[in-house]
Design an enzyme around this catalytic site. Sequence first.
Site, PDB file in Angstrom:
ATOM      1  N   ASP A  57       0.873  -1.229  -0.092  1.00  0.00           N
ATOM      2  CA  ASP A  57       0.049  -0.022   0.146  1.00  0.00           C
ATOM      3  C   ASP A  57       1.056   1.223  -0.003  1.00  0.00           C
ATOM      4  OD1 ASP A  57      -2.740   1.167   2.322  1.00  0.00           O
ATOM      5  OD2 ASP A  57      -1.570   2.187   0.539  1.00  0.00           O
ATOM      6  N   SER A 123      -7.295  13.659 -14.073  1.00  0.00           N
ATOM      7  CA  SER A 123      -8.504  13.318 -15.142  1.00  0.00           C
ATOM      8  C   SER A 123      -9.113  14.653 -15.384  1.00  0.00           C
ATOM      9  CB  SER A 123      -9.609  12.778 -13.931  1.00  0.00           C
ATOM     10  OG  SER A 123     -10.863  12.343 -14.701  1.00  0.00           O
ATOM     11  N   TYR A 147     -14.215  12.284  -5.640  1.00  0.00           N
ATOM     12  CA  TYR A 147     -13.062  12.135  -6.754  1.00  0.00           C
ATOM     13  C   TYR A 147     -12.455  13.164  -7.494  1.00  0.00           C
ATOM     14  CZ  TYR A 147     -10.989  10.141 -10.844  1.00  0.00           C
ATOM     15  OH  TYR A 147     -10.281   9.767 -11.622  1.00  0.00           O
ATOM     16  N   LYS A 151      -8.464  14.699  -7.313  1.00  0.00           N
ATOM     17  CA  LYS A 151      -7.428  15.003  -8.244  1.00  0.00           C
ATOM     18  C   LYS A 151      -7.078  16.442  -8.229  1.00  0.00           C
ATOM     19  CE  LYS A 151      -7.249  10.867 -10.214  1.00  0.00           C
ATOM     20  NZ  LYS A 151      -5.978   9.951 -10.068  1.00  0.00           N
TER      21      LYS A 151
END
Length: 333
Positions: A57, A123, A147, A151
């Site tokens: 991780d 993104s 989300y 970013k």
Amino acid sequence: MILLTGGAGYIGSHTAVELIQAGYEVLIADNFYNSRPEVIDAIEKITGKRPEFEEMDVCAPVKVDALFHKYKVTAVIHFAGYKAVGESVEKPLMYYRNDLDSLITVLEAMKKYGVNRLIFSSSATVYGVPEAVPLIEGMPTGCTNPYGWTKYMSEQIIQDVCHAQPELSAVILRYFNPVGAHPSALIGEQPNGVPNNLMPYITQVASGIRPHLNVFGNDYDTPDGTGVRDYIHVVDIAKGHIAAVEYAMKNTGAEVINLGTGNGYSVLEMVKAFERVNKVKVPYKIAPRREGDIAECYADASKANRLLGWKAQYDLDTMCKDAWNWEQQLRKE
Ligand code: WQD
């Protein structure tokens, strides 16, 4: 050696293949949260060379430090992160913790070990509800879900670190809509459960796993009323990362770059292209709009061409063909 965090994932595995085939040494660190061990075998099968691999991780500082201590990392491509829009709305803390913690942990290790080249997986979602299309890198950003905000915040963190550490070179790549699979059909998109994204849903309808596609709204202000997106072949995205690594090796500072084709296709255009290319039927029903969706989103891809010498090569037919080949391969297993 190029470290790919989350390199066993959809974009990461395709990038690993292109890097190895371009002659780079590749190290993948992945915890298989959204990928599978078989992907490493597939990368070896495609390229004839097995990447170095550590199951871990990348939010764990001790483990990340040990990784940089063990391997001679010269650049990092940071893919690792959760990426389901809907899940991020339900579990914002999980997303902020994981997606920001992993980036900060990697940046701290890079600083400690003098690794000065970063490619970051961002993104087009950071553009939020676009004021105009095509989307240009300097246009306003602002997100509609946690989300997207991870970013957005990650981009800000990277730019602040580049300001404080002038020796750092960071290329922030804003992906539009990656689709398709490697032509070998040995790697591709493997969404867990019901696919959120259009293409994997279409391929599962075509293979009979799902009865029909729900088209989320046909009353948008677009030519046929359905959502328009900039679909780009995942191998084009992967090749964009090679170009970004080469750019980062020769420059410093932070650059934000769109990775898109510059063409927008609607949901119905995608369905029709898929049916035509693969000679299969994709039954669909018009359904209500999906919350948070925007009408139209496609890239101005000129900066990538100007700065990186990169331009998408694959057309929609190839995206549909490769996506279908992958789906059929999956169903054989
Ligand atoms: C595309 C179009 C839908 C499914 C998301 C994330 C983005 C990035 C890519 C991670 C839209 C329509 C979809 C379906 C449909 N992910 N659709 N029926 O929403 O553009 O982008 O994935 O980085 O951050 O936001 O992609 O594939 O979900 O949707 O009608 O079953 O297909 O309405 O118009 P999207 P998508």
